[in-house]
Design a protein around this motif. Structure first.
Motif, PDB file in Angstrom:
ATOM      1  N   PHE A   1       0.870  -1.170   0.000  1.00 58.44           N
ATOM      2  CA  PHE A   1       0.000   0.000   0.000  1.00 58.44           C
ATOM      3  C   PHE A   1       0.912   1.227   0.000  1.00 58.44           C
ATOM      4  O   PHE A   1       1.720   1.403   0.927  1.00 58.44           O
ATOM      5  N   ALA A   2       0.766   2.081  -1.020  1.00 58.47           N
ATOM      6  CA  ALA A   2       1.697   3.196  -1.191  1.00 58.47           C
ATOM      7  C   ALA A   2       0.953   4.518  -1.310  1.00 58.47           C
ATOM      8  O   ALA A   2      -0.004   4.636  -2.088  1.00 58.47           O
ATOM      9  N   ALA A   3       1.391   5.516  -0.543  1.00 62.83           N
ATOM     10  CA  ALA A   3       0.823   6.861  -0.639  1.00 62.83           C
ATOM     11  C   ALA A   3       1.337   7.525  -1.911  1.00 62.83           C
ATOM     12  O   ALA A   3       2.545   7.610  -2.138  1.00 62.83           O
ATOM     13  N   ILE A   4       0.414   8.007  -2.746  1.00 59.65           N
ATOM     14  CA  ILE A   4       0.801   8.534  -4.065  1.00 59.65           C
ATOM     15  C   ILE A   4       0.416  10.003  -4.226  1.00 59.65           C
ATOM     16  O   ILE A   4       0.278  10.495  -5.349  1.00 59.65           O
ATOM     17  N   ASP A   5       0.260  10.744  -3.114  1.00 56.89           N
ATOM     18  CA  ASP A   5      -0.254  12.110  -3.181  1.00 56.89           C
ATOM     19  C   ASP A   5       0.700  13.065  -3.895  1.00 56.89           C
ATOM     20  O   ASP A   5       0.295  14.120  -4.365  1.00 56.89           O
TER      21      ASP A   5
END
Length: 286
Positions: A206-210
């Motif tokens: 699960f990766a934050a892509i903001d």
């Protein structure tokens, strides 16, 4: 002389009997081990012992999941709900806004800001795992609950003032059903070789892509390439344009893009994609 020969033969038969018993015991315990919960081993060297039942304990298997499956549901922001075959439920980045409908067995939290931790966690949560030490210093977790192992790797984080906060974030790793799943949390820097070694081989991340408050896209793509999971599930894409920008970069780097029709997916080792895949789910709420 004949008495000596008879003693030797008896000793030989005794040794053969012991060998036979050893083979039977080895076969018996091997069968037990193979029948036990399929804990994954993400690291090259990692402890993943078989956990026998305690007196009076009964294994309860979720009728909706096979022994090699994990259910993943995207609740919102960076909160996911994972469920294992034995019905252990985990909420990632548990907070006071995005929560599963029922209190999870395990809740992990991170110290970035209020959408990543709770000030009022449900008292029915059995294991509340903070990703940072509120008193300063390290905060290490490595627990076994039912058929899942949960451990963490701490990383640094930036405060709102731009200053670095040492060990303010944790990557949480969940090992269950022969799968290794990692939640990168509010990651703010590339991973070191030691981080990657401790992380091990990850199947789903699960990766934050903001592309704003966490890693910029260039650094994020380097991190994902270093981890090399089969499946990337984006999260934390609340900024306008963040998701299309990430999809474009991922396509350029050879990832297959899958747009899911629902906010949940069931994964297993046998169904992991053969090519590196970005699996996009829209938040589904509690």
């Amino acid at each position: 002389m004949w008495q000596s020969i008879r003693c030797i033969r008896q000793a030989s038969r005794f040794r053969q009997g012991l060998d036979g018993i050893a083979v039977v015991l080895f076969t018996f315990f091997s069968a037990i081990l193979l029948a036990g919960p399929a804990l994954a081993i993400c690291q090259v060297v990692a402890d993943a012992p078989y956990k026998p039942l305690r007196p009076g304990e009964v294994r309860v298997w979720n009728a909706n999941l096979e022994p090699d499956q994990v259910s993943i549901r995207y609740i919102g922001h960076s909160t996911f709900e994972l469920e294992t075959p034995q019905g252990i439920r985990i909420a990632t980045d548990y907070n006071d806004i995005y929560r599963p409908f029922l209190p999870p067995t395990i809740a992990t939290m991170n110290g970035a800001h209020g959408t990543h931790y709770s000030l009022n966690p449900d008292p029915n949560i059995e294991h509340l795992l903070y990703g940072w030490n509120r008193n300063g210093g390290p905060m290490d977790h490595d627990i076994f609950v039912g058929d899942v192992r949960v451990r963490n790797i701490q990383t640094n984080i930036r405060g709102w003032d731009g200053e670095s906060r040492r060990l303010g974030n944790s990557i949480f790793i969940f090992e269950a059903a022969d799968l290794c799943i990692a939640h990168l949390g509010h990651l703010h820097h590339r991973l070191t070789e030691n981080d990657l070694l401790r992380l091990g081989q990850i199947d789903v991340v699960f990766a934050a892509i903001d592309n704003s408050s966490t890693l910029r896209l260039d650094s994020l793509m380097d991190v994902l390439a270093a981890i090399s999971p089969s499946m990337i599930i984006p999260m934390h894409f609340h900024f306008a344009g963040a998701l299309p920008a990430f999809m474009g970069r991922a396509t350029e780097q050879g990832y297959r893009i899958v747009r899911a029709e629902t906010s949940s997916v069931t994964v297993s080792r046998s169904t992991l994609p053969a090519e590196k895949t970005v699996y996009i789910m829209m938040p589904g709420g509690a």
